[in-house]
Write an enzyme that holds these catalytic residues in place. Structure first.
Site, PDB file in Angstrom:
ATOM      1  N   HIS A  52      -6.651   5.403  -2.291  1.00  0.00           N
ATOM      2  CA  HIS A  52      -7.172   5.159  -0.735  1.00  0.00           C
ATOM      3  C   HIS A  52      -8.400   4.348  -0.867  1.00  0.00           C
ATOM      4  CE1 HIS A  52      -4.948   6.309   2.567  1.00  0.00           C
ATOM      5  NE2 HIS A  52      -6.275   6.531   3.172  1.00  0.00           N
TER       6      HIS A  52
ATOM      7  N   ARG B   4      -7.597   0.846  -0.812  1.00  0.00           N
ATOM      8  CA  ARG B   4      -7.325   0.400   0.714  1.00  0.00           C
ATOM      9  C   ARG B   4      -8.437   0.314   1.469  1.00  0.00           C
ATOM     10  NH1 ARG B   4      -2.773   1.285   4.290  1.00  0.00           N
ATOM     11  NH2 ARG B   4      -3.207   2.470   6.093  1.00  0.00           N
TER      12      ARG B   4
ATOM     13  N   LYS C 268       4.455   5.345   7.339  1.00  0.00           N
ATOM     14  CA  LYS C 268       4.570   6.865   7.803  1.00  0.00           C
ATOM     15  C   LYS C 268       5.784   6.494   9.218  1.00  0.00           C
ATOM     16  CE  LYS C 268      -0.009   8.282   7.070  1.00  0.00           C
ATOM     17  NZ  LYS C 268      -1.213   9.174   7.614  1.00  0.00           N
TER      18      LYS C 268
ATOM     19  N   HIS D 291      -1.628   0.916  10.894  1.00  0.00           N
ATOM     20  CA  HIS D 291      -2.253   2.038  11.726  1.00  0.00           C
ATOM     21  C   HIS D 291      -1.530   1.731  13.115  1.00  0.00           C
ATOM     22  CE1 HIS D 291      -6.193   2.356   9.287  1.00  0.00           C
ATOM     23  NE2 HIS D 291      -5.273   2.922   8.805  1.00  0.00           N
TER      24      HIS D 291
ATOM     25  N   TYR E 175     -13.693   1.201   9.831  1.00  0.00           N
ATOM     26  CA  TYR E 175     -14.313   0.211   9.042  1.00  0.00           C
ATOM     27  C   TYR E 175     -15.189  -0.739   9.655  1.00  0.00           C
ATOM     28  CZ  TYR E 175     -10.187   1.592   6.481  1.00  0.00           C
ATOM     29  OH  TYR E 175      -8.994   2.637   5.628  1.00  0.00           O
TER      30      TYR E 175
ATOM     31  N   ARG F  94      -0.657   2.214   1.327  1.00  0.00           N
ATOM     32  CA  ARG F  94      -1.015   3.612   0.708  1.00  0.00           C
ATOM     33  C   ARG F  94      -0.330   3.728  -0.542  1.00  0.00           C
ATOM     34  NH1 ARG F  94       0.805   3.503   6.347  1.00  0.00           N
ATOM     35  NH2 ARG F  94      -0.744   4.483   7.729  1.00  0.00           N
TER      36      ARG F  94
END
Length: 299
Positions: free
Chosen positions: A245, A248, A172, A271, A280, A148
């Protein structure tokens, strides 16, 4: 009930126990404030009085404001979390949002760059200049790791391990993960760190171990990274909008198209849930269909 008090203790819970980012907390507060304003308008002063019928009226108002299903779904999710917290603290006996169905959301296919488009971007930087070296290293790293932009902006030099070709990323929830990078990214990073970065660092007023620096020798921000990518697109004369992004998305799409398994891509992207990575597969189904139509005898 004092809504301000519950707002404050909920924020403390998000900060201390959930380790939520300021960005996440801002959205929770926006959703909570919207709900509290609705309760005041309806003359409801006790959070225990909120029931299924009350929530349906609240939802009707949200849809009347032309909010998207995604926005409504997020508000419901925020309020469900808020009431789960109230239930745990024994402020309410039950969570009225548990029986409320979240609206089904459209799942747009992530935008990505085709290989010819990404190749054009790699040709626009003048790697004989400090900023050109930085931009090339930045592009190679973003596309080569799928990290990110927020993760990239806070990288330190010591996060790069050239001996095993990995970068340590703080994601995150302050979760760390190692992402491998290839030869192209390694060459670009070595050139930038050994040459361009040193020249940029000399312009700064104080030493810094940030990996990516701006023209003044201070840490490059996420906004700065977006500006750099936009400039690259203009130089490449591409009629597309490229944001970090999208790189990404491109990273994940190209890996899956080449046969990478979903679990590995999930780990690389950081994730928490596989469902976040599964978006995806909608892209790769088109790729598989093309292969099928071209190769199957009875297609």
């Amino acid at each position: 009930m004092n809504f301000d008090y519950f707002r404050e203790v909920f924020v403390e819970y998000l900060q201390i126990e959930k380790n939520a980012s300021p960005y996440t907390i801002k959205y929770y507060l926006d959703d909570l404030n919207t709900f509290f304003l609705f309760l005041e308008k309806e003359g409801i002063s006790d959070l225990k009085e909120v029931d299924y019928a009350c929530i349906r009226v609240f939802l009707t108002e949200l849809y009347d404001k032309k909010l998207s299903r995604r926005s409504v779904s997020r508000k419901l999710s925020s309020l469900r979390t808020f009431y789960r917290f109230l239930e745990r603290e024994q402020i309410v006996e039950q969570n009225p949002f548990l029986n409320v169905t979240l609206p089904k959301m459209d799942k747009p296919i992530p935008e990505f760059l085709y290989e010819e488009e990404i190749e054009k971007l790699f040709t626009v930087n003048d790697v004989n200049t400090p900023l050109g070296q930085r931009n090339q290293a930045l592009l190679e790293l973003l596309y080569g790791t799928g990290m990110r932009v927020s993760e990239c902006a806070i990288l330190k030099i010591e996060n790069i391990d050239f001996s095993i070709g990995t970068v340590l990323v703080l994601g995150k929830g302050k979760k760390e993960r190692y992402i491998p990078f290839g030869k192209y990214a390694e060459d670009a990073l070595v050139q930038y760190i050994d040459d361009g970065r040193k020249q940029l660092a000399d312009k700064g007023s104080s030493p810094t171990n940030s990996l990516f620096l701006n023209a003044r020798g201070t840490s490059l921000t996420a906004r700065g990274i977006r500006t750099i990518l936009n400039d690259m697109v203009k130089k490449a004369a591409l009629t597309i909008h490229v944001h970090p992004h999208k790189l990404r998305h491109t990273f994940a799409t190209h890996l899956l198209n080449a046969g990478a398994d979903l679990r590995s891509v999930q780990e690389l992207l950081g994730h928490e849930h596989l469902t976040s990575t599964q978006i995806y597969t909608h892209v790769t189904k088109d790729h598989l269909r093309d292969i099928y139509l071209k190769t199957h005898p009875r297609a």
